[in-house]
Design a protein around this motif. Sequence first.
Motif, PDB file in Angstrom:
ATOM      1  N   PRO A  84       0.835  -1.203   0.000  1.00 37.61           N
ATOM      2  CA  PRO A  84       0.000   0.000   0.000  1.00 37.61           C
ATOM      3  C   PRO A  84       0.872   1.256   0.000  1.00 37.61           C
ATOM      4  CG  PRO A  84      -0.116  -1.100   2.129  1.00 37.61           C
ATOM      5  CD  PRO A  84       0.693  -1.980   1.214  1.00 37.61           C
ATOM      6  N   ARG A  85       0.424   2.223  -0.782  1.00 33.70           N
ATOM      7  CA  ARG A  85       1.145   3.491  -0.802  1.00 33.70           C
ATOM      8  C   ARG A  85       0.809   4.271   0.455  1.00 33.70           C
ATOM      9  NH1 ARG A  85       0.453   6.770  -6.185  1.00 33.70           N
ATOM     10  NH2 ARG A  85      -1.363   7.304  -5.004  1.00 33.70           N
ATOM     11  N   VAL A  86       1.798   4.863   1.033  1.00 33.07           N
ATOM     12  CA  VAL A  86       1.606   5.661   2.233  1.00 33.07           C
ATOM     13  C   VAL A  86       1.879   7.115   1.857  1.00 33.07           C
ATOM     14  CG1 VAL A  86       2.399   6.112   4.570  1.00 33.07           C
ATOM     15  CG2 VAL A  86       2.292   3.768   3.726  1.00 33.07           C
ATOM     16  N   ILE A  87       0.901   7.944   2.099  1.00 31.14           N
ATOM     17  CA  ILE A  87       1.052   9.371   1.842  1.00 31.14           C
ATOM     18  C   ILE A  87       1.100  10.061   3.195  1.00 31.14           C
ATOM     19  CG2 ILE A  87       0.017  11.409   0.793  1.00 31.14           C
ATOM     20  CD1 ILE A  87      -1.445   9.528  -1.127  1.00 31.14           C
ATOM     21  N   ARG A  88       2.124  10.826   3.382  1.00 29.55           N
ATOM     22  CA  ARG A  88       2.260  11.516   4.658  1.00 29.55           C
ATOM     23  C   ARG A  88       1.126  12.526   4.827  1.00 29.55           C
ATOM     24  NH1 ARG A  88       8.249  13.469   4.423  1.00 29.55           N
ATOM     25  NH2 ARG A  88       7.054  15.348   4.740  1.00 29.55           N
ATOM     26  N   TYR A  89       0.643  12.623   6.049  1.00 33.43           N
ATOM     27  CA  TYR A  89      -0.493  13.498   6.366  1.00 33.43           C
ATOM     28  C   TYR A  89      -0.261  14.927   5.888  1.00 33.43           C
ATOM     29  CZ  TYR A  89      -3.684  16.365   9.070  1.00 33.43           C
ATOM     30  OH  TYR A  89      -4.623  17.294   9.432  1.00 33.43           O
ATOM     31  N   MET A  90       0.864  15.506   6.239  1.00 37.48           N
ATOM     32  CA  MET A  90       1.111  16.919   5.904  1.00 37.48           C
ATOM     33  C   MET A  90       1.165  17.137   4.398  1.00 37.48           C
ATOM     34  SD  MET A  90       0.890  18.578   8.643  1.00 37.48           S
ATOM     35  CE  MET A  90       1.357  20.172   8.019  1.00 37.48           C
ATOM     36  N   ASP A  91       1.768  16.207   3.662  1.00 37.62           N
ATOM     37  CA  ASP A  91       1.811  16.328   2.203  1.00 37.62           C
ATOM     38  C   ASP A  91       0.399  16.266   1.627  1.00 37.62           C
ATOM     39  OD1 ASP A  91       4.577  16.492   2.278  1.00 37.62           O
ATOM     40  OD2 ASP A  91       4.860  14.351   1.866  1.00 37.62           O
ATOM     41  N   PHE A  92      -0.396  15.331   2.134  1.00 38.40           N
ATOM     42  CA  PHE A  92      -1.767  15.172   1.645  1.00 38.40           C
ATOM     43  C   PHE A  92      -2.595  16.413   1.961  1.00 38.40           C
ATOM     44  CE2 PHE A  92      -6.045  13.506   1.435  1.00 38.40           C
ATOM     45  CZ  PHE A  92      -5.976  12.714   0.292  1.00 38.40           C
ATOM     46  N   MET A  93      -2.474  16.922   3.186  1.00 40.58           N
ATOM     47  CA  MET A  93      -3.223  18.113   3.589  1.00 40.58           C
ATOM     48  C   MET A  93      -2.781  19.320   2.775  1.00 40.58           C
ATOM     49  SD  MET A  93      -5.627  19.482   5.292  1.00 40.58           S
ATOM     50  CE  MET A  93      -6.141  18.516   6.684  1.00 40.58           C
ATOM     51  N   LEU A  98      -9.320  11.814   3.825  1.00 44.63           N
ATOM     52  CA  LEU A  98      -8.579  12.034   5.062  1.00 44.63           C
ATOM     53  C   LEU A  98      -9.459  11.766   6.285  1.00 44.63           C
ATOM     54  CD1 LEU A  98      -5.746  12.938   5.933  1.00 44.63           C
ATOM     55  CD2 LEU A  98      -6.647  15.248   6.098  1.00 44.63           C
ATOM     56  N   LEU A  99     -10.707  12.227   6.236  1.00 42.96           N
ATOM     57  CA  LEU A  99     -11.622  11.988   7.353  1.00 42.96           C
ATOM     58  C   LEU A  99     -11.942  10.503   7.512  1.00 42.96           C
ATOM     59  CD1 LEU A  99     -13.967  15.069   7.000  1.00 42.96           C
ATOM     60  CD2 LEU A  99     -12.532  14.504   8.979  1.00 42.96           C
ATOM     61  N   GLY A 100     -11.848   9.748   6.423  1.00 40.40           N
ATOM     62  CA  GLY A 100     -12.010   8.297   6.521  1.00 40.40           C
ATOM     63  C   GLY A 100     -10.894   7.668   7.343  1.00 40.40           C
ATOM     64  N   GLN A 101      -9.713   8.263   7.296  1.00 40.47           N
ATOM     65  CA  GLN A 101      -8.570   7.770   8.054  1.00 40.47           C
ATOM     66  C   GLN A 101      -8.530   8.356   9.472  1.00 40.47           C
ATOM     67  OE1 GLN A 101      -6.599   5.477   6.342  1.00 40.47           O
ATOM     68  NE2 GLN A 101      -8.236   5.812   4.858  1.00 40.47           N
ATOM     69  N   TYR A 102      -8.900   9.632   9.570  1.00 47.38           N
ATOM     70  CA  TYR A 102      -8.848  10.373  10.842  1.00 47.38           C
ATOM     71  C   TYR A 102     -10.174  11.107  11.035  1.00 47.38           C
ATOM     72  CZ  TYR A 102      -3.870   9.710   9.878  1.00 47.38           C
ATOM     73  OH  TYR A 102      -2.650   9.176   9.575  1.00 47.38           O
ATOM     74  N   PRO A 103     -11.206  10.413  11.497  1.00 49.16           N
ATOM     75  CA  PRO A 103     -12.559  10.986  11.545  1.00 49.16           C
ATOM     76  C   PRO A 103     -12.716  12.248  12.389  1.00 49.16           C
ATOM     77  CG  PRO A 103     -12.590   8.648  12.131  1.00 49.16           C
ATOM     78  CD  PRO A 103     -11.154   9.044  11.961  1.00 49.16           C
ATOM     79  N   ASN A 148      -8.603  19.877  11.256  1.00 50.14           N
ATOM     80  CA  ASN A 148      -8.277  20.577  10.013  1.00 50.14           C
ATOM     81  C   ASN A 148      -9.199  20.128   8.880  1.00 50.14           C
ATOM     82  OD1 ASN A 148      -5.858  22.044  10.915  1.00 50.14           O
ATOM     83  ND2 ASN A 148      -4.982  20.010  11.121  1.00 50.14           N
ATOM     84  N   ALA A 149      -9.349  18.824   8.742  1.00 50.85           N
ATOM     85  CA  ALA A 149     -10.189  18.282   7.674  1.00 50.85           C
ATOM     86  C   ALA A 149     -11.658  18.649   7.891  1.00 50.85           C
ATOM     87  CB  ALA A 149     -10.021  16.772   7.580  1.00 50.85           C
TER      88      ALA A 149
END
Length: 129
Positions: free
Chosen positions: A9-18, A40-45, A49-50
């Motif tokens: 699985p590809r991992v995208i860093r939170y800050m880059d994604f945001m 993002l909210l699916g990962q961190y409900p 910020n989201a």
Amino acid sequence: QRNERSEPPRVIRYMDFMEDALGRFEANDHQGCLRDLLFLLGQYPKDINARFYGGLCCYNLGLNDRAMSYLEAVVSDPVDTFREEADWYLALAQERSKGGEAARIVFERIAAAEGFYAAKARLKLIVPK
């Protein structure tokens, strides 16, 4: 048995994604930004910020009920980073969706808080004759 090779699985860093999502927001691509924020909210409900920027995207897209849901969550969150701004846009979404009287309580709360949006809230409370 078959050995299936799968890509890790590809991992995208939170800050880059945001940062990418907020770049879409700044470019007025509110639909693209919201799509990213929903992921993002699916990962961190409970991500504040989201939720906040998701609420703004929904507001800008005219999705007032959804905007109110996100913004109410931001206003009631113990982290108060976006509380004042979220309260203002919550009132605007309520006004747009349900009329001025429905938003009156929030505008009164904003005016009483004497913050950045207090003067604008007082103007919203003036009833035209």
